[in-house]
Motif scaffolding. Structure first.
Motif, PDB file in Angstrom:
ATOM      1  N   PRO A 285       0.819  -1.222   0.000  1.00 31.42           N
ATOM      2  CA  PRO A 285       0.000   0.000   0.000  1.00 31.42           C
ATOM      3  C   PRO A 285       0.851   1.271   0.000  1.00 31.42           C
ATOM      4  O   PRO A 285       1.974   1.271   0.500  1.00 31.42           O
ATOM      5  CB  PRO A 285      -0.778  -0.107   1.312  1.00 31.42           C
ATOM      6  CG  PRO A 285       0.135  -0.869   2.221  1.00 31.42           C
ATOM      7  CD  PRO A 285       0.877  -1.839   1.334  1.00 31.42           C
TER       8      PRO A 285
ATOM      9  N   ASP B  57       4.856   1.610   0.227  1.00 26.54           N
ATOM     10  CA  ASP B  57       5.248   2.331  -0.998  1.00 26.54           C
ATOM     11  C   ASP B  57       5.205   3.837  -0.738  1.00 26.54           C
ATOM     12  O   ASP B  57       4.251   4.517  -1.118  1.00 26.54           O
ATOM     13  CB  ASP B  57       4.301   1.956  -2.151  1.00 26.54           C
ATOM     14  CG  ASP B  57       4.642   0.602  -2.762  1.00 26.54           C
ATOM     15  OD1 ASP B  57       5.538  -0.087  -2.230  1.00 26.54           O
ATOM     16  OD2 ASP B  57       4.023   0.235  -3.783  1.00 26.54           O
TER      17      ASP B  57
ATOM     18  N   SER C 279       9.041  -0.631  -7.567  1.00 28.68           N
ATOM     19  CA  SER C 279       8.259  -1.827  -7.276  1.00 28.68           C
ATOM     20  C   SER C 279       8.922  -3.070  -7.876  1.00 28.68           C
ATOM     21  O   SER C 279       9.021  -4.118  -7.218  1.00 28.68           O
ATOM     22  CB  SER C 279       6.842  -1.658  -7.820  1.00 28.68           C
ATOM     23  OG  SER C 279       6.084  -2.810  -7.558  1.00 28.68           O
TER      24      SER C 279
ATOM     25  N   HIS D 267      -3.719  -3.023 -12.482  1.00 25.98           N
ATOM     26  CA  HIS D 267      -2.265  -3.067 -12.652  1.00 25.98           C
ATOM     27  C   HIS D 267      -1.820  -3.920 -13.841  1.00 25.98           C
ATOM     28  O   HIS D 267      -0.617  -4.111 -14.034  1.00 25.98           O
ATOM     29  CB  HIS D 267      -1.599  -3.592 -11.378  1.00 25.98           C
ATOM     30  CG  HIS D 267      -1.543  -2.566 -10.287  1.00 25.98           C
ATOM     31  ND1 HIS D 267      -0.670  -1.504 -10.312  1.00 25.98           N
ATOM     32  CD2 HIS D 267      -2.259  -2.434  -9.154  1.00 25.98           C
ATOM     33  CE1 HIS D 267      -0.843  -0.768  -9.233  1.00 25.98           C
ATOM     34  NE2 HIS D 267      -1.814  -1.294  -8.522  1.00 25.98           N
TER      35      HIS D 267
HETATM   36  N1  GLU Z   1       1.531   0.935  -4.165  1.00 21.73           N
HETATM   37  C1  GLU Z   1       0.905   0.302  -5.274  1.00 21.73           C
HETATM   38  C2  GLU Z   1      -0.585   0.472  -5.160  1.00 21.73           C
HETATM   39  O1  GLU Z   1      -1.071   0.669  -4.053  1.00 21.73           O
HETATM   40  C3  GLU Z   1       1.293  -1.156  -5.286  1.00 21.73           C
HETATM   41  C4  GLU Z   1       0.818  -1.945  -6.423  1.00 21.73           C
HETATM   42  C5  GLU Z   1       1.482  -3.288  -6.439  1.00 21.73           C
HETATM   43  O2  GLU Z   1       0.960  -4.196  -5.790  1.00 21.73           O
HETATM   44  O3  GLU Z   1       2.526  -3.420  -7.060  1.00 21.73           O
HETATM   45  O4  GLU Z   1      -1.292   0.458  -6.133  1.00 21.73           O
END
Ligand code: GLU
Length: 448
Positions: A9, A42, A189, A207
């Protein structure tokens, strides 16, 4: 190889039900494989990241029972990204670009106006040495893009979506670093997933196109000998939507605090989210191990998973009805013992309602006005009340015989006199808790 999953997160807000679901599935995937579940914060966006959110994320995971086996933070790993960036630069896979946001926007508009997809035209790659020098002399600091390899299609076998194929030429070379040197999500990442030995990346389907790009980053980093690690497997779950089938704002702000305030048990949320959007039935399963054992990505559907509060409430009530006294004891009203919990539990939707029901035992209760014949009946009940193993059945059997009443006229006035209510817990369980003296006093008062 040990399975390693991660939940990543950005600490720019509280977790919402969608992130909670992703965290849960990563936790389950790791647990089922006997592996490790990592939390990765993150927080490369220093401006929007807040320490209070980092703490709230940890607290929410603890409340849900999804404690990670380890934690990493991107803000502490900046040197790693620098090293990876240098490796990619040496391999010719990153390049400086000088366009302003306005220039890029204009290019996009022109492309769209011509009916073309708004893919970055690689203008920066076409600059001559002199043109680049001129930009630098003007004091324009570049941002940096990752150069996609257009020669090979990007493919992977997605754990949920099956075979995936992307044409890199249909994607823009992603900006990975801003002109001020800060990092965008994409490269850190990928670097972290390699460094942490992540074997399975499970995240939302928003994603999917990032994965296409990141697969090329993994390949480039491994080829540049930045890392020896293997590319993880990828799985993208369908998004969570509201009951009405749309991505709702409400879901985006619905988090652990709101659930806790409503009296939702973490295991209810876990039981629901574990299987929502899969072909397995959502059931009030309290045992984590049963949920973990049945976890199977191949049962995940491609259609959006619908989150319905009413379904959560149903699961919650069913789980509350199964809860042991010892697990709730500290949340129950003073004096409420195991027998009290068992008597009252079937009437609860939420544990906090136990206090209201317990008042039926401790009193005072408010009785309705009774008609004359019921008052005589209740006076008779007060006389016949006798204490033994099962005072309720003894009383009602005796009254049935003495008065000829049966069914509702037999039971309802008693319940009303003893509890002040028309419905509620099983009287056979409740009466012993009220006790002989108090029960008789209530009957006498009702009869007066
Ligand atoms: N920080 C990213 C998000 O919250 C992470 C995504 C991932 O899992 O790579 O979307």
């Amino acid at each position: 190889m040990t399975t390693i999953t991660r939940f990543a997160p950005s600490p720019t807000g509280r977790l919402h039900v969608g992130n909670i679901r992703t965290a849960l599935h990563n936790w389950m995937l790791a647990r089922k494989a006997g592996g490790r579940f990592m939390l990765r914060i993150d927080d490369t966006d220093a401006e929007r990241s807040r320490e209070e959110y980092v703490e709230a994320i940890r607290a929410d995971l603890a409340w849900l029972g999804l404690e990670p086996d380890g934690e990493e933070r991107q803000s502490l790993r900046l040197a790693k990204y620098e090293a990876a960036f240098e490796a990619l630069k040496a391999a010719g896979r990153v390049y400086p670009a000088y366009e302003t946001a306005q220039e890029l926007e204009l290019k996009r508009k022109i492309q769209l106006g011509r009916g073309l997809p708004p893919i970055y035209d690689r203008g920066a790659l076409k600059l001559t040495q002199d043109e680049r020098a001129a930009k630098e002399a003007e004091g324009v600091a570049p941002h940096w893009r990752f150069k996609l390899d257009h020669d090979e299609p990007i493919t992977w076998d997605d754990g949920v979506r099956g075979a995936q194929k992307f044409d890199a030429a249909q994607l823009s070379d992603p900006v990975i670093r801003r002109a001020d040197g800060s990092w965008l999500y994409m490269l850190p990442s990928a670097v972290d997933d390699l460094d942490m030995g992540v074997t399975d990346v499970l995240r939302g389907e928003d994603h999917v196109s990032n994965t296409a790009v990141q697969i090329q980053m993994f390949t480039a980093l491994i080829a540049a000998q930045y890392a020896a690690a293997k590319m993880p497997r990828f799985a993208h779950e369908a998004l969570l939507v509201g009951r009405e089938g749309k991505l709702s704002k409400r879901l985006g702000s619905l988090g652990c605090d709101a659930f806790r305030e409503k009296g939702i048990e973490p295991q209810a949320l876990v039981a629901l989210l574990a299987r929502l959007g899969t072909s397995q039935p959502v059931e009030p399963i309290a045992e984590r191990s049963a949920l973990v054992d049945s976890f199977d990505l191949s049962t995940f559907g491609r259609a959006p998973a619908k989150f319905d509060d009413a379904e959560l409430e149903r699961i919650n009530a069913a789980l509350v009805h199964q809860m042991d006294f010892t697990s709730v004891e500290h949340r129950l009203p003073e004096g409420m013992d195991e027998a009290g919990w068992h008597a009252i539990r079937p009437n609860l939707s939420h544990v906090h309602e136990a206090a209201d029901w317990w008042r039926l035992v401790t009193g005072p209760i408010e009785q309705p006005e009774f008609a004359e014949d019921d008052r005589a009946y209740l006076a008779e009940a007060a006389r016949r009340l006798a204490w033994g193993d099962d005072p309720w059945h003894a009383l009602t059997n005796a009254l049935k015989e003495a008065t000829g009443r049966k069914g509702k006229p037999l039971f309802l006035p008693l319940r009303q006199a003893l509890t002040g209510m028309d419905h509620g817990p099983d009287m056979a369980e409740l009466l012993p808790l009220i006790g002989e003296v108090e029960a008789r006093a209530r009957l006498v008062r009702a009869a007066a």
